[in-house]
Scaffold this motif. Sequence first.
Motif, PDB file in Angstrom:
ATOM      1  N   TYR A 145       0.807  -1.078  -0.014  1.00 17.97           N
ATOM      2  CA  TYR A 145      -0.011  -0.020  -0.011  1.00 17.97           C
ATOM      3  C   TYR A 145       0.885   1.203   0.079  1.00 17.97           C
ATOM      4  N   THR A 146       0.443   2.399  -0.483  1.00 15.12           N
ATOM      5  CA  THR A 146       0.978   3.587  -0.605  1.00 15.12           C
ATOM      6  C   THR A 146       0.111   4.673   0.003  1.00 15.12           C
ATOM      7  N   GLU A 147       0.838   5.404   0.643  1.00 16.57           N
ATOM      8  CA  GLU A 147       0.133   6.583   1.374  1.00 16.57           C
ATOM      9  C   GLU A 147       0.967   8.082   1.462  1.00 16.57           C
ATOM     10  N   THR A 154      -5.286  -0.528  -0.147  1.00 20.76           N
ATOM     11  CA  THR A 154      -5.360   0.577   0.837  1.00 20.76           C
ATOM     12  C   THR A 154      -4.768   0.176   1.983  1.00 20.76           C
ATOM     13  N   ARG A 155      -4.251   1.076   2.752  1.00 17.87           N
ATOM     14  CA  ARG A 155      -3.640   0.897   3.899  1.00 17.87           C
ATOM     15  C   ARG A 155      -4.642   0.072   4.825  1.00 17.87           C
ATOM     16  N   SER A 156      -5.939   0.268   5.042  1.00 21.29           N
ATOM     17  CA  SER A 156      -6.807  -0.318   5.777  1.00 21.29           C
ATOM     18  C   SER A 156      -7.294  -1.817   5.209  1.00 21.29           C
ATOM     19  N   GLU A 157      -7.073  -2.024   3.948  1.00 27.15           N
ATOM     20  CA  GLU A 157      -7.256  -3.125   3.239  1.00 27.15           C
ATOM     21  C   GLU A 157      -6.082  -4.069   3.717  1.00 27.15           C
ATOM     22  N   TYR A 158      -4.918  -3.464   3.701  1.00 28.71           N
ATOM     23  CA  TYR A 158      -3.677  -4.100   4.097  1.00 28.71           C
ATOM     24  C   TYR A 158      -3.619  -4.527   5.542  1.00 28.71           C
ATOM     25  N   LEU A 159      -4.044  -3.747   6.392  1.00 29.38           N
ATOM     26  CA  LEU A 159      -3.726  -4.116   7.870  1.00 29.38           C
ATOM     27  C   LEU A 159      -5.265  -5.141   8.020  1.00 29.38           C
ATOM     28  N   GLU A 182       1.824  -1.513  13.569  1.00 26.74           N
ATOM     29  CA  GLU A 182       0.442  -0.615  13.419  1.00 26.74           C
ATOM     30  C   GLU A 182      -0.655  -1.264  13.889  1.00 26.74           C
ATOM     31  N   LEU A 183      -1.061  -0.529  14.851  1.00 26.79           N
ATOM     32  CA  LEU A 183      -2.266  -1.054  15.751  1.00 26.79           C
ATOM     33  C   LEU A 183      -3.815  -0.602  15.236  1.00 26.79           C
ATOM     34  N   GLU A 184      -3.394   0.556  14.677  1.00 27.06           N
ATOM     35  CA  GLU A 184      -4.678   1.014  14.178  1.00 27.06           C
ATOM     36  C   GLU A 184      -4.437   2.106  12.801  1.00 27.06           C
TER      37      GLU A 184
END
Length: 312
Positions: free
Chosen positions: A164-166, A258-263, A310-312
């Motif tokens: 993911y890229t942000e 996305t970052r949320s999808e990755y986590l 990363e917890l959140e």
Amino acid sequence: MSRLFFLLVLLMAPDLCWPQGSQQFQVVPLSRMRHLQAQYPYNGYRPALDVAGYCLLDRPQKLDVSRLRVIYDVDILVDTLSDKRLKDCMVTLIGDTYYKSYGRCCWQVCMNHTDRTLRRSKDFAWMDAYDGVVLNMAVYRNRATRRTTQRGLFPLINQLVFEYTESEPPMNWVLSGQTRTLEGYTCQRAVCRYAGREWEVWFTTAVPVDCGLWKFNGLPGLILEARDLRGHYHFRVNTVESHEEEIVRYRTATKKLTRSEYLKRERTLYSAPLFHAQGPDSYFLKCYESGVMEFVTADDFVDLPYNPLELE
């Protein structure tokens, strides 16, 4: 007691079939799934070589050339239930445009798959000081665009990188005014909260680079030590050296999220790795010598310890 075998069952696979009701199930022999294990009990959990996925590093794309290399020893609480800690190693390459931080042990495992002539005892003697793959990711910071890309490997999935890229995440550092000497450098203390963790770092302006560790940014000097205040992660500098090396990105098969999808994907795979690693249409049978077969459920397995940065 009848002997018990675990066989991975994949729909549409060209192998031996067993009838079960009105359906036919394709069964993959154990000889083709040696990299999988039936259980991961906490008291015998081994991360590293038999669990972590890998990718081949044979198609590098040059992004920049480093002028500084920093190696950190990392102490990680991998399992909050059993208090199990493991040691890994992180490397940061610092160039004019790109910074790259990556888990060095994960890189070594992938490189051994890429070049079969390599041997840990010969070419990677440094690995003996560490416990294996815990940091299974690489982070690229593009200083020109202020964008950060994280690429990661997940358990039991080979030859596929998740990415993911942000925008470069803002770090609201608070400087305390405290100083100390670390490895001969005068360091200042700073704290911030990021992704669910409270971080304390010690940085030195004697090496005037923007942080140089993981995703951390926004400080006027190199971080030599970082720890989260729960004591789960501790990074401490091992080596700071002038070092010219190509900063590369490997052209591996990649799934962009996305970052949320990755986590979310990462959490899912750690919670039930044997079921999810082979895709949504895969499942297991318990096959007894008597010929009796039973479906394996999630109750038959223990999840992998999961305590991410990363917890959140």
